[in-house]
Motif scaffolding. Structure first.
Motif, short mmCIF file in Angstrom:
data_model
loop_
_atom_site.label_atom_id
_atom_site.label_comp_id
_atom_site.label_asym_id
_atom_site.label_seq_id
_atom_site.Cartn_x
_atom_site.Cartn_y
_atom_site.Cartn_z
N GLY A 165 0.77 -1.24 0.00
CA GLY A 165 0.00 0.00 0.00
C GLY A 165 0.80 1.28 0.00
N GLN A 166 2.09 1.21 -0.34
CA GLN A 166 2.94 2.40 -0.30
C GLN A 166 3.89 2.43 -1.48
OE1 GLN A 166 5.47 2.59 3.12
NE2 GLN A 166 6.20 4.66 2.70
N VAL A 167 4.00 3.60 -2.13
CA VAL A 167 5.01 3.81 -3.17
C VAL A 167 6.33 4.11 -2.46
CG1 VAL A 167 5.76 5.23 -5.11
CG2 VAL A 167 3.34 4.62 -4.86
N VAL A 168 7.31 3.22 -2.63
CA VAL A 168 8.58 3.32 -1.91
C VAL A 168 9.59 4.17 -2.67
CG1 VAL A 168 10.51 1.98 -0.97
CG2 VAL A 168 8.18 1.09 -0.79
N LEU A 169 9.55 4.11 -3.99
CA LEU A 169 10.53 4.84 -4.81
C LEU A 169 9.86 5.23 -6.12
CD1 LEU A 169 13.61 5.56 -4.55
CD2 LEU A 169 14.06 3.56 -6.00
N ASP A 170 10.11 6.46 -6.58
CA ASP A 170 9.49 6.91 -7.84
C ASP A 170 10.45 7.80 -8.63
OD1 ASP A 170 9.40 9.00 -6.04
OD2 ASP A 170 7.47 9.75 -6.74
N PRO A 171 11.56 7.25 -9.12
CA PRO A 171 12.55 8.08 -9.83
C PRO A 171 12.03 8.58 -11.18
CG PRO A 171 13.07 5.75 -10.04
CD PRO A 171 11.94 5.83 -9.07
N PRO A 172 12.36 9.85 -11.52
CA PRO A 172 12.05 10.34 -12.87
C PRO A 172 12.95 9.65 -13.89
CG PRO A 172 13.37 11.93 -11.68
CD PRO A 172 13.05 10.84 -10.71
N LEU A 173 12.48 9.55 -15.11
CA LEU A 173 13.22 8.86 -16.17
C LEU A 173 13.88 9.88 -17.10
CD1 LEU A 173 10.58 6.10 -17.03
CD2 LEU A 173 12.48 5.98 -15.40
N ALA A 174 15.06 9.53 -17.58
CA ALA A 174 15.77 10.39 -18.52
C ALA A 174 15.37 10.12 -19.95
CB ALA A 174 17.29 10.20 -18.36
N ARG A 175 14.64 9.04 -20.17
CA ARG A 175 14.11 8.70 -21.49
C ARG A 175 12.72 8.14 -21.30
NH1 ARG A 175 19.22 7.32 -20.95
NH2 ARG A 175 20.77 8.10 -22.40
N ALA A 176 11.86 8.34 -22.26
CA ALA A 176 10.48 7.86 -22.14
C ALA A 176 10.44 6.34 -22.35
CB ALA A 176 9.59 8.54 -23.17
N PRO A 177 9.71 5.62 -21.51
CA PRO A 177 9.55 4.18 -21.75
C PRO A 177 8.67 3.97 -22.96
CG PRO A 177 8.14 4.89 -19.95
CD PRO A 177 8.97 6.09 -20.33
N GLN A 178 8.87 2.88 -23.65
CA GLN A 178 8.06 2.58 -24.83
C GLN A 178 6.72 2.00 -24.39
OE1 GLN A 178 10.05 0.30 -27.80
NE2 GLN A 178 11.57 1.87 -28.19
N GLY A 179 5.77 2.89 -24.16
CA GLY A 179 4.47 2.47 -23.66
C GLY A 179 4.53 2.18 -22.18
N GLY A 180 3.50 2.56 -21.45
CA GLY A 180 3.49 2.28 -20.02
C GLY A 180 3.16 0.82 -19.76
#
Length: 364
Positions: free
Chosen positions: A81-96
């Motif tokens: 029930g908790q988001v532990v880590l949410d790093p921003p990405l330096a490149r877009a992922p190919q589709g979520g």
């Protein structure tokens, strides 16, 4: 890539929700699209067996990104029930996409947050320069330098009386170029920039380049596109991409030079990880063996190719996991960095490391 920032993911047992969200699209419909993405990711995790609290935490975290101006994307890792880590990405992922598994799905981070060339763009003219820091996630002012403001323009006269004035103009140009070069060298030292990109007229660019310290010469890129050119941004991004590609090629050459003493292939790298012998984990995330099933225990060094091997080692509880994610967990625990060879085309062509997984060893 230093993996220390992943430590929070291995301080608690799984299973884990791993979600990669593409934030590169920005239109009037973006908030609604991200709301739909939040709902879709939550449903996907629920379908894979994730608990309701974790699905809700992921959904709420993506909802909070509805108006985010981030240029690429975000990775979310959640459990209990908790988001532990949410790093921003330096490149877009190919589709979520989303995954519920015993270990967090961290391997994509090697390519999506790993090598990100930092550049100082210097907008140079005869009177001084403005500096701008550029990376995949940052675009901000990094200082400026003002040289002598007069005289900086030659006259069209050929009168002998003008020769002294023309000499003073030349001296002003040289003085300003030296000041810009000194300030740019300090800026590079403070920002640890990988590249120095010079923008301006050809003569001014060359004058600054020539006066930079020798140690910086191989970091300099000169672009013919001036301030305001629609091609300038593309030129900066191409310079950054070229730097990443060359760095990957250098890492490939380093691995090939040490190949006789390296571990290569899932069984050999698993054995090295279990014995804490990995100095650097070498990964080609598109390799055919990265998703191979291995077996893990509660501790990072409890991993084996076969489940029975873990029982022989005394581990009573075991789970199946992807080989690449299990090895990244082990690398984090032993403070070993990881290298992605994706940008090096030769690595794919030669299947290096074999199957996509290898390691430079602390000892053989």
């Amino acid at each position: 890539m230093d993996l220390a920032f992943l430590h929070p993911l291995y301080e608690h047992p799984g299973p884990w929700a791993s979600v990669y969200v593409d934030l590169s699209r920005h239109t009037e419909d973006t908030p609604h699209e991200r709301h739909l993405t939040a709902e879709a990711m939550s449903r996907e995790l629920a379908g894979q067996g994730a608990d309701e609290a974790t699905c809700r935490a992921v959904r709420d975290a993506i909802e909070e990104l509805k108006h985010s101006p981030e240029p690429h994307g975000r990775a979310l890792f959640a459990r209990a029930g908790q988001v532990v880590l949410d790093p921003p990405l330096a490149r877009a992922p190919q589709g979520g996409w989303a995954q519920w598994a015993p270990l967090p799905r961290t391997t994509p981070l090697l390519d999506l947050t790993g090598e990100d060339a930092v550049a100082v763009v210097a907008y140079v003219d005869r009177k001084g320069a403005d500096f701008e820091l550029r990376s995949a996630l940052v675009r901000e002012k990094a200082g400026s330098v003002a040289g002598r403001q007069w005289p900086v323009h030659r006259t069209s006269s050929v009168d002998w009386s003008e020769r002294h004035f023309q000499l003073r103009v030349e001296n002003t140009w040289e003085h300003n170029a030296a000041e810009i070069a000194d300030a740019l060298a300090v800026c590079q030292e403070e920002t640890l920039a990988d590249l120095l990109i010079l923008v301006g007229e050809d003569r001014e660019r060359r004058a600054v380049h020539e006066r930079l310290p020798q140690r910086l010469h191989d970091r300099v890129v000169q672009t013919p596109h001036g301030t305001g050119s629609r091609l300038l941004d593309a030129g900066v991004e191409e310079a950054r991409a070229t730097h990443v590609r060359r760095h990957a090629e250098a890492e490939l050459e380093r691995f090939l030079a040490a190949r006789a003493q390296a571990a290569e292939g899932v069984p050999a790298v698993i054995e090295a990880a279990r014995e804490h012998r990995i100095d650097e984990l070498v990964v080609r995330p598109d390799g055919p063996d990265t998703h191979r099933e291995v077996w893990i225990g509660e501790d990072p060094d409890q991993l084996a190719v076969r489940r029975t091997d873990l029982k022989i080692l005394g581990e009573q509880h075991s789970w199946s996991a992807r080989a690449d994610d299990a090895l990244i967990r082990s690398a984090v625990a032993t403070a070993a960095p990881a290298i992605s060879l994706t940008p090096a085309e030769a690595a794919r062509e030669q299947d290096v490391p074999a199957g996509g997984l290898g390691a430079l060893l602390r000892w053989t």
